[in-house]
Design a protein around this motif. Structure first.
Motif, PDB file in Angstrom:
ATOM      1  N   VAL A   1      -6.003  12.802  -0.680  1.00  0.00           N
ATOM      2  CA  VAL A   1      -7.166  11.922  -0.525  1.00  0.00           C
ATOM      3  C   VAL A   1      -7.340  11.058  -1.761  1.00  0.00           C
ATOM      4  O   VAL A   1      -7.576   9.847  -1.665  1.00  0.00           O
ATOM      5  N   THR A   2      -7.208  11.665  -2.947  1.00  0.00           N
ATOM      6  CA  THR A   2      -7.289  10.899  -4.195  1.00  0.00           C
ATOM      7  C   THR A   2      -6.196   9.839  -4.243  1.00  0.00           C
ATOM      8  O   THR A   2      -6.445   8.671  -4.592  1.00  0.00           O
ATOM      9  N   THR A   3      -4.979  10.221  -3.891  1.00  0.00           N
ATOM     10  CA  THR A   3      -3.833   9.305  -3.947  1.00  0.00           C
ATOM     11  C   THR A   3      -4.007   8.129  -3.001  1.00  0.00           C
ATOM     12  O   THR A   3      -3.851   6.968  -3.401  1.00  0.00           O
ATOM     13  N   LEU A   4      -4.333   8.419  -1.745  1.00  0.00           N
ATOM     14  CA  LEU A   4      -4.492   7.352  -0.753  1.00  0.00           C
ATOM     15  C   LEU A   4      -5.663   6.431  -1.085  1.00  0.00           C
ATOM     16  O   LEU A   4      -5.545   5.209  -1.046  1.00  0.00           O
ATOM     17  N   SER A   5      -6.791   7.036  -1.422  1.00  0.00           N
ATOM     18  CA  SER A   5      -7.988   6.217  -1.652  1.00  0.00           C
ATOM     19  C   SER A   5      -7.912   5.431  -2.949  1.00  0.00           C
ATOM     20  O   SER A   5      -8.486   4.348  -3.061  1.00  0.00           O
ATOM     21  N   SER A   6      -7.189   5.941  -3.958  1.00  0.00           N
ATOM     22  CA  SER A   6      -7.060   5.195  -5.216  1.00  0.00           C
ATOM     23  C   SER A   6      -6.309   3.890  -4.988  1.00  0.00           C
ATOM     24  O   SER A   6      -6.665   2.847  -5.556  1.00  0.00           O
TER      25      SER A   6
ATOM     26  N   PHE B   1       0.827  -1.205   0.000  1.00  0.00           N
ATOM     27  CA  PHE B   1       0.000   0.000   0.000  1.00  0.00           C
ATOM     28  C   PHE B   1       0.866   1.262   0.000  1.00  0.00           C
ATOM     29  O   PHE B   1       0.678   2.160  -0.825  1.00  0.00           O
ATOM     30  N   ILE B   2       1.844   1.307   0.899  1.00  0.00           N
ATOM     31  CA  ILE B   2       2.713   2.490   1.008  1.00  0.00           C
ATOM     32  C   ILE B   2       3.549   2.679  -0.257  1.00  0.00           C
ATOM     33  O   ILE B   2       3.685   3.795  -0.773  1.00  0.00           O
ATOM     34  N   THR B   3       4.106   1.576  -0.777  1.00  0.00           N
ATOM     35  CA  THR B   3       4.921   1.653  -1.991  1.00  0.00           C
ATOM     36  C   THR B   3       4.110   2.194  -3.163  1.00  0.00           C
ATOM     37  O   THR B   3       4.561   3.073  -3.914  1.00  0.00           O
ATOM     38  N   ALA B   4       2.889   1.678  -3.330  1.00  0.00           N
ATOM     39  CA  ALA B   4       2.027   2.116  -4.427  1.00  0.00           C
ATOM     40  C   ALA B   4       1.624   3.576  -4.255  1.00  0.00           C
ATOM     41  O   ALA B   4       1.579   4.335  -5.237  1.00  0.00           O
TER      42      ALA B   4
END
Length: 483
Positions: A418-423, A403-406
């Motif tokens: 928010v877009t980055t984390l939730s995507s 998750f963190i790497t992506a």
């Protein structure tokens, strides 16, 4: 690694995919769509490549653990790639990377999309788009085991590598029979939902589309506004109930068919799953009442649907929950990581792992208080051994690591946090829509090609429970060893 056996199985899998495209071809012909040739070309390619596997003669017909992981990892990548060809050949999605994203999203039952306008697409393409959910829900290779003769000994290794949850196994002694039982239950639930949706006012075509998305916990709709386009409370209730059903362990339904109905409610994972759903619905309902919706009933209606949609990783929407208060969105975001039960068609971390992690945390706290005491962790009256606990802790760490790497890679696009984390959360957990740009009213089309490829593999990694895909990156996985 038994390379020839791996190739032979992959060839069989491509033949199965060709067969799976026939219903979509029939729909395309019926509606006289421009997508007929796209399906014909793809089927011919699959049959040709799959037919080559008939000439492969392995010296050893056994499938070992590494072979099972290789078949599953390469199998899902190939199925997604060739499943993308109808989108590409038909011109519905001109970019091959975008087509791969859409197909990966379909087979992994994610439901994330790069399409801005859905309703104008050919009927065959939309049918295939949703049918990939149904095929991928229970597992592409489990379906292969169910409908084709066994291609060798040790096929349980394939099922173990593909099936969700920490302890997949056999319901009956023969793996082939287990696969048939699972798909039999799966098919009955699908048919039942189709009938109920038609009774609620949906057309036959629409009922098929949404039943595929519900039972496979995928979430592709043939409407731009998803299920909200119908504004039909009965349709929403039916889909919500079936999402909840398909987020639970399918082996519980097999036990119920054998007369053990009480076993469903005695199952600790199911009780946790149901408890999280109920509490989440109530919290969001109270948060929405007065702030978004005027009545408690309307708040309960939409909260119930979205909680079931997110925790089962289906991804359907009746409203744009992106406009909800932060408190409600945080609850939905947390549910994206929890997901469904082991042995369900849902994705994410799974309730059984969450349950065991909580019990492990409790044990460690008690050991601080009473250092000499011996505490065991039990699920359903059975003690969980330390090896299983270690595997679950490792899985949790790897899930967060991926998750963190992506997130770091996708952050290169420069979108809001928010877009980055939730995507990433929505694709790794096989949810579908996230928040902000990738919310239910948006899509993933604004992201870069790099981000789309990363998120495509997040979907595959999440669906296959991390190990099969990551093992391909480990050099020792490819080294020859003595069996």
């Amino acid at each position: 690694m038994n390379s020839l056996m791996v190739l032979k199985n992959l060839g069989v899998l491509l033949i199965c995919e060709a067969i799976a495209m026939i219903p979509s071809l029939i729909v395309a012909v019926k509606y006289k769509g421009s997508d007929v040739n796209a399906f014909l070309y793809t089927i011919l390619v699959l049959v040709f490549l799959g037919g080559i596997s008939r000439f492969i003669k392995p010296k050893n017909n056994n499938i070992y653990a590494r072979d099972g992981f290789a078949i599953v990892a390469f199998g899902w990548i190939l199925v997604s790639f060739f499943g993308a060809l109808p989108f590409y050949f038909s011109g519905a999605i001109p970019s091959l990377i975008d087509s791969f994203f859409e197909a990966s999203s379909g087979f992994t039952t994610t439901g994330a999309s790069i399409l801005k306008a859905i309703e104008g697409l050919p009927h065959g393409i939309l049918f295939w788009r949703s049918f990939t959910h149904w095929v991928g829900g229970m597992g592409v290779l489990v379906l292969t085991l169910a409908i084709l003769p066994s291609v060798g000994a040790g096929t349980l290794q394939i099922m173990k590598a593909e099936s969700p949850g920490p302890s997949p196994g056999k319901l009956v002694p023969r793996v082939k029979e287990t696969a048939k039982i699972l798909y039999g239950i799966y098919l009955v639930i699908t048919v039942l939902e189709i009938v109920l949706l038609m009774m609620a006012g949906m057309s036959l075509y629409d009922a098929f589309i949404h039943a595929f998305g519900t039972v496979g916990t995928g979430g592709f709709s043939n409407k731009n506004l998803s299920v909200g386009a119908y504004n039909n409370i009965l349709v929403e209730v039916i889909i919500s109930i079936f999402m909840f059903i398909c987020g639970a362990n399918f082996t519980l339904y097999y036990q119920a068919l054998k007369g053990n109905i009480k076993g469903i409610f005695k199952d600790e994972e199911f009780r946790l799953y149901a408890g999280i759903v109920i509490v989440s619905i109530l919290l969001i309902t109270f948060n929405l009442t007065g702030s978004i919706f005027n009545s408690f009933g309307e708040s309960l209606r939409h909260a119930s649907f979205q909680v079931n949609s997110v925790i089962t990783t289906t991804g359907y929407a009746t409203v744009d929950f992106n406009t909800w208060p932060v408190f409600s969105k945080i609850i939905l975001f947390v549910l994206m990581f929890i997901g469904g039960c082991a042995g369900s068609t849902g994705g994410a971390i799974k309730n059984i792992r969450i349950l065991i992690l909580f019990k492990t945390m409790k044990r460690e706290l008690l050991k601080i208080i009473h250092p000499r005491a011996v505490y065991s962790i039990k699920i359903g009256g059975k003690t969980i051994n330390e090896k299983t606990l270690s595997e679950i802790l490792t899985f949790f760490f790897m899930y967060i690591f991926v998750f963190i790497t992506a997130v770091i890679i996708v952050a290169l696009d420069g979108k809001d946090i928010v877009t980055t984390l939730s995507s990433v959360a929505a694709t790794l957990g096989n949810i579908g829509p996230g928040f902000e740009l990738v919310g239910p009213a948006g899509n993933f089309s604004e992201l870069s090609q790099l981000s789309k490829m990363v998120l495509s593999f997040c979907m595959l990694i999440g669906r296959l429970e991390i190990y099969p895909i990551l093992l391909l990156l480990v050099p020792s996985f490819w080294k020859k060893v003595n069996i």
